[in-house]
Every structure is written in structure tokens, then in C-alpha cells.
Design a protein around this motif. Sequence first.
Motif, mmCIF file in Angstrom:
data_model
loop_
_atom_site.group_PDB
_atom_site.id
_atom_site.type_symbol
_atom_site.label_atom_id
_atom_site.label_comp_id
_atom_site.label_asym_id
_atom_site.label_seq_id
_atom_site.Cartn_x
_atom_site.Cartn_y
_atom_site.Cartn_z
ATOM 1 N N VAL B 175 0.830 -1.212 0.000
ATOM 2 C CA VAL B 175 0.000 0.000 0.000
ATOM 3 C C VAL B 175 0.865 1.264 0.000
ATOM 4 O O VAL B 175 0.548 2.246 -0.675
ATOM 5 C CB VAL B 175 -0.970 -0.012 1.198
ATOM 6 N N PHE B 176 1.967 1.244 0.739
ATOM 7 C CA PHE B 176 2.755 2.481 0.873
ATOM 8 C C PHE B 176 4.092 2.453 0.121
ATOM 9 O O PHE B 176 4.439 3.405 -0.567
ATOM 10 C CB PHE B 176 3.046 2.766 2.359
ATOM 11 N N PHE B 177 4.837 1.386 0.295
ATOM 12 C CA PHE B 177 6.232 1.418 -0.157
ATOM 13 C C PHE B 177 6.456 0.898 -1.571
ATOM 14 O O PHE B 177 7.525 1.081 -2.117
ATOM 15 C CB PHE B 177 7.115 0.636 0.833
ATOM 16 N N TYR B 178 5.462 0.242 -2.138
ATOM 17 C CA TYR B 178 5.655 -0.367 -3.458
ATOM 18 C C TYR B 178 5.966 0.709 -4.509
ATOM 19 O O TYR B 178 6.977 0.631 -5.208
ATOM 20 C CB TYR B 178 4.396 -1.151 -3.834
ATOM 21 N N ASP B 179 5.121 1.734 -4.568
ATOM 22 C CA ASP B 179 5.329 2.803 -5.557
ATOM 23 C C ASP B 179 6.623 3.552 -5.279
ATOM 24 O O ASP B 179 7.336 3.955 -6.195
ATOM 25 C CB ASP B 179 4.147 3.781 -5.545
ATOM 26 N N LEU B 180 6.899 3.728 -3.965
ATOM 27 C CA LEU B 180 8.154 4.414 -3.596
ATOM 28 C C LEU B 180 9.362 3.601 -4.059
ATOM 29 O O LEU B 180 10.372 4.167 -4.481
ATOM 30 C CB LEU B 180 8.232 4.616 -2.078
ATOM 31 N N GLY B 181 9.217 2.289 -3.973
ATOM 32 C CA GLY B 181 10.296 1.401 -4.416
ATOM 33 C C GLY B 181 10.566 1.574 -5.909
ATOM 34 O O GLY B 181 11.724 1.652 -6.330
ATOM 35 N N ALA B 199 5.586 0.666 -15.947
ATOM 36 C CA ALA B 199 4.124 0.641 -16.039
ATOM 37 C C ALA B 199 3.601 -0.729 -15.623
ATOM 38 O O ALA B 199 2.605 -0.841 -14.891
ATOM 39 C CB ALA B 199 3.702 0.955 -17.465
ATOM 40 N N GLY B 200 4.282 -1.772 -16.065
ATOM 41 C CA GLY B 200 3.886 -3.138 -15.722
ATOM 42 C C GLY B 200 3.990 -3.381 -14.234
ATOM 43 O O GLY B 200 3.100 -3.987 -13.622
ATOM 44 N N LEU B 201 5.078 -2.874 -13.636
ATOM 45 C CA LEU B 201 5.266 -3.064 -12.189
ATOM 46 C C LEU B 201 4.174 -2.362 -11.390
ATOM 47 O O LEU B 201 3.682 -2.883 -10.390
ATOM 48 C CB LEU B 201 6.643 -2.545 -11.767
ATOM 49 N N VAL B 202 3.804 -1.165 -11.845
ATOM 50 C CA VAL B 202 2.770 -0.400 -11.110
ATOM 51 C C VAL B 202 1.453 -1.164 -11.088
ATOM 52 O O VAL B 202 0.829 -1.331 -10.050
ATOM 53 C CB VAL B 202 2.574 1.011 -11.734
ATOM 54 N N VAL B 203 1.047 -1.657 -12.263
ATOM 55 C CA VAL B 203 -0.267 -2.331 -12.303
ATOM 56 C C VAL B 203 -0.190 -3.791 -11.843
ATOM 57 O O VAL B 203 -1.220 -4.424 -11.635
ATOM 58 C CB VAL B 203 -0.924 -2.247 -13.704
ATOM 59 N N ALA B 204 1.029 -4.293 -11.664
ATOM 60 C CA ALA B 204 1.141 -5.669 -11.168
ATOM 61 C C ALA B 204 0.717 -5.745 -9.700
ATOM 62 O O ALA B 204 0.295 -6.791 -9.220
ATOM 63 C CB ALA B 204 2.560 -6.178 -11.316
ATOM 64 N N ASN B 205 0.868 -4.624 -9.004
ATOM 65 C CA ASN B 205 0.405 -4.528 -7.609
ATOM 66 C C ASN B 205 -1.100 -4.264 -7.625
ATOM 67 O O ASN B 205 -1.544 -3.304 -8.258
ATOM 68 C CB ASN B 205 1.169 -3.384 -6.927
ATOM 69 N N PRO B 206 -1.889 -5.084 -6.951
ATOM 70 C CA PRO B 206 -3.345 -4.867 -7.008
ATOM 71 C C PRO B 206 -3.762 -3.461 -6.548
ATOM 72 O O PRO B 206 -4.721 -2.903 -7.069
ATOM 73 C CB PRO B 206 -3.918 -5.948 -6.099
ATOM 74 N N VAL B 207 -3.022 -2.902 -5.598
ATOM 75 C CA VAL B 207 -3.379 -1.552 -5.122
ATOM 76 C C VAL B 207 -3.092 -0.540 -6.229
ATOM 77 O O VAL B 207 -3.898 0.374 -6.485
ATOM 78 C CB VAL B 207 -2.588 -1.195 -3.842
ATOM 79 N N GLY B 208 -1.952 -0.703 -6.909
ATOM 80 C CA GLY B 208 -1.595 0.203 -8.005
ATOM 81 C C GLY B 208 -2.611 0.094 -9.128
ATOM 82 O O GLY B 208 -3.065 1.112 -9.674
#
Lengths: 305, 265
Positions: B175-181, B199-208
Amino acid sequence: MDNITFHQITKCFGRLRALDEVSLTLNSSCAMLLAGPNGAGKSTLINILLGLYLPDGGEIHVDGLCIPIDNKLKARMGYLPESVAFSENLSGWAMMSFFAHARGIGRNRMHEVMERIGLSHASRRAISSYSKGMRQRLALGISVLHEPEVLILDEPTSGLDQEGLGVLWSLLDEWREKGRLILISSHDLGILEKRVDKFCILRAGSVVACDEPPALRRQASLPVKVRFTLKEDSSGQADFIEGLRGHFPSLQIIQDGCSIRIEMQSERIVDLMASAFSNEHPLIESMRVTEPEMENIYEHLLMSA
Amino acid sequence: MGKVARALIWHEFLERSRDRWILVLTLLFVLLSSGITLYGKAGDMSQGEVVGPSLVTLSSLLIPLVGLLLGFDAVVGERERRTLNLLLSMPIHRWELIVAKFLGRFIPLAFAILAGIFSASFMMEDGYEAGLNRLIVPSLLLGASFLALGILVSSVVLRQATASSLLITIWFLLVFFYDLGILGALVITDGALPDSLCAGLVVANPVGLYRIVMIQRFGGDDFFSGFGMDAYIPGPGVEAFIWLGWIGGALLLSVFFLHLKRERT
């Protein structure tokens, strides 16, 4: 179902050989007690019977047929796990309802079981308010709810008071009378001694002994304790002891006031009685023979294995 | 599904519905979404533009937490209470047990999500409430993903305390650190990471995925470009694949670990 036979069952966990070619047979109308120290393989054997573990070797035969433990067979088994803790926020009735729905059991049978285990008055109360004994009785009720042909009880006496033990004994009697199979795993040998038909003693994954209590007594051949209570007549007591020593020079005879204690092999009791009562001793008030307790036999067989 | 599995679904629903933490979080979700709606109504901007994205932000924080909370003790809790073997001693397959746990716990989760969205919708003025209904399906999928993830954690660990620690860690990470990563990786590589990978990494996270898809739905196709951003918006097929991948993948792995753990019960 007439019998279940474990034939050379082996189970390993990594390097640990939890069961090593264990063979035994459960028969109908017979309650078998699995005994053994922790890590002996009791739970592993039960888990294999329940289909929770797959054996690495050996076969399980049901009525002579080698079959896998599948859902059809599981439906015919009832299981009481050791120290089971049901959800605290549900009532006893709600918990039993779940198992009843899962097994396709109607409300009448649920009421009957609740009555039988003595929890009718508390069935609507949350399990969190139950005592340990009440929880164990609930678990016991759940295990017999669907009237299983095979009843597997893991430490069933744990936490049970006299009333709970009474429920357990009556269920065991009923299951035995109906010709069903009962497998119990317990450390309470003393309590269960008179309630089971067969003992199976396991140690380090192997069967040390498996037989009915009289046969195990013979196998262990532990001495019985004989206690004479004599009348207060010091010279007569001395003569009596002297007479016994003459007949049984190897026996250790311990005198404690008016009581005399002797430990001897059970097959010699007849000789002892013949000797003690040969002169119609007016000195003997009573005689009491105590057989070795199952716990002692169990320990002896374990040690000598 | 067999009789035991069907009974387990109902049992799980009943049990979870009485969980105070779930009730508290449901209430919190309802209060906060209602508060956001009331706050949105007070301003001059269009209610749809203000309330929708705010609800998305709130949902992306709370729904994963409720999902994980509902799932984390599904298997390990039974194992600790010694009821797992009792369940498995009944005529039920392991996959049925996992699916029944998932479905039974999804019902109170869906109720919590719907209560939050409908309470916001109820307070919106006519014409705007329909917009909020677009939140329902993605929110349910987001919750289902994290519920499945919670069940997976529960199948892997042997202690409930370990599961709860992992739950908090996963929540913070996704929820918090994935995008920051991802941002950190871009800074470290001086923007050398391919756009498609980011772009793929962002949408690979269900929250993203949830955030991007929902903000785009509320803001329109030009929303991101309006801010000078070039976001990758996955098509419906890719979106469905990612959701099902998370839910199905986590549940399949849970079944696998439940099989594996039977040797160590």
C-alpha cells in the motif's frame, strides 16, 4: 466395518522414522488403546488412519481389502483431536450445527447428542464461557454426532470431570455394543485400563506389545502384591511368618505391625494360599492380592523392549 | 463442492461476522466514506471529481487491511486451535477447504465494502451516485485479492503471531512502499528503466492497478495526461488477468502449502 489392519506401515519425516513397519489390527466391538511416550508415533498412526498423512510404506486393509483413505471412508470415521479449541465467539449449538450440516445430520440427533453430553442447558451459551470439561464434552459430542463406525479419540480423558468421564464410558460401551471400532490414544492408562479391550504400546515408531491386558500381564510377568492382616498375637504372628519362610525361602516378607506384605509371581499365589491356610490359621483376618497396575506393566514393557 | 465445504462457507461467514475487528473496520469505512462525501458536497467542485478519487484513496488503504485481517488466521488459526485436522478428517478436499474459507470470509468483506460505498452513494446528490457504483466491482476484486493473500500467508506460516506480523508488513509494502520502491529504482538507475517495465510493475500490484484504473474512470481518459503524466492503463482483458492472477494464484499456492504442511502438522 469389521476390522482395519495396518500392515507394515512406515512413515518418515526427513531422517526421522516416525513409524517403522507397524502392524496391528482394530476389530469391531473392541476398543484399542495406543500408549507410548511422546514421539512414539501414536499421533502419526492416527493421522494416517484419518488420511491426513500418506504412509511411505505399508498398506491399510479395511475388511481385508487394501483401500486408500478417501472421502467415503472418512465419512465413516469420527475423530476427537487432543486439546481442541473451538471458536470462542460461537455457541456450542452453532459449533455443533456446523458439523451437523457438514455431515448431513438433523436437529433431532443434535438435541440427542447435546442431552447425552450434558450440555443442553448451555448449548446457546458462547463457548468462551465453557469450562475445560464442557469444551471436551462438546468435542466428544461432535466426534460421535454422525454415529461413526470408527471412533478415534486422542487423549479423550483430558479435562474431563467425573460427569464427563461417565459420558465417555457410556459412549465407549455403546460403541462396543454396536460392534464398532474404537481407537484411543492416551497417557491415562490407569483410568482407561478397565475401559479398553486391547493395549498397543508403541516406542520410537515400533510396536513393543499389542494384546489384551491379561496377556500383557503374563508377558510382563511382574510380581503381585499380597497383604495379610493378622490378629494381634505376637507369638502366633512369629510362627506364621516362620512357616511362610519355610515354604518360600526366596520371598521377601515384610512385617508392618499386624500386616504382612509379600511380592511374588502370580502363579505361586495358589501355593501361598495353600500354605497360609493349611492349618486353618485363626490368625488371618484378611488377605488381599493386588495385581500390578497397567502403568507399571507399560513401563516394564517399555524398559525391557 | 461437497456438503462439508458448503457448510464451512456458512460457518466461516457466521464466525467472521462476529469478529469485532471486522465490525470496527466496517464501521470505520462507513464513517470515513460518509465523511468524505459530506466534505465533497460542501465545496464548489463537482461532487464526482472530489468524492470519487478521495474514496478510491480511502478504499486503497482500508480494503487491503480488512482483506488481510479476514484471511490471516484462516488456516494457521485452525492449526493452532487443533481444529485443522478435525476439518481435514471430514470428507473434504484441501482445495475445497481453501475455497470455502475464501468464499465464507469474502461475504463479510463484500458487506463491509458495499456498506462503505453505499453509505457514500446514499449521501451524494442525484445524478452523482451512479458514478460511485463504478467503484463496486474493482473494490470487491481488490478485497478478494488481499483476502486470498491473507489466506496464503495463513497457509505458509505455523504461528498466528507470525501471520499477523507478515500481514502488517505486506500491507505497508503493497500500500505504501511499493510505488516508492519503483520511484527509488528510477532515481537510482537515472530513469534508465524501460517505461513498459515501470508501467507493468505499477499495475502488477493490485493496489496500483486499483488506483490507476479507478482514477482514470473517475477522471476520464485525459486525467493523467492533464497532469503531464503518461500512465499505462491496462485494457479490460489485462485487468481481469491481473485480478484473477492474484486471487487464483494466491489460492492455488495456499492449497499447495496446505498439502505440503500436512507432513508437518
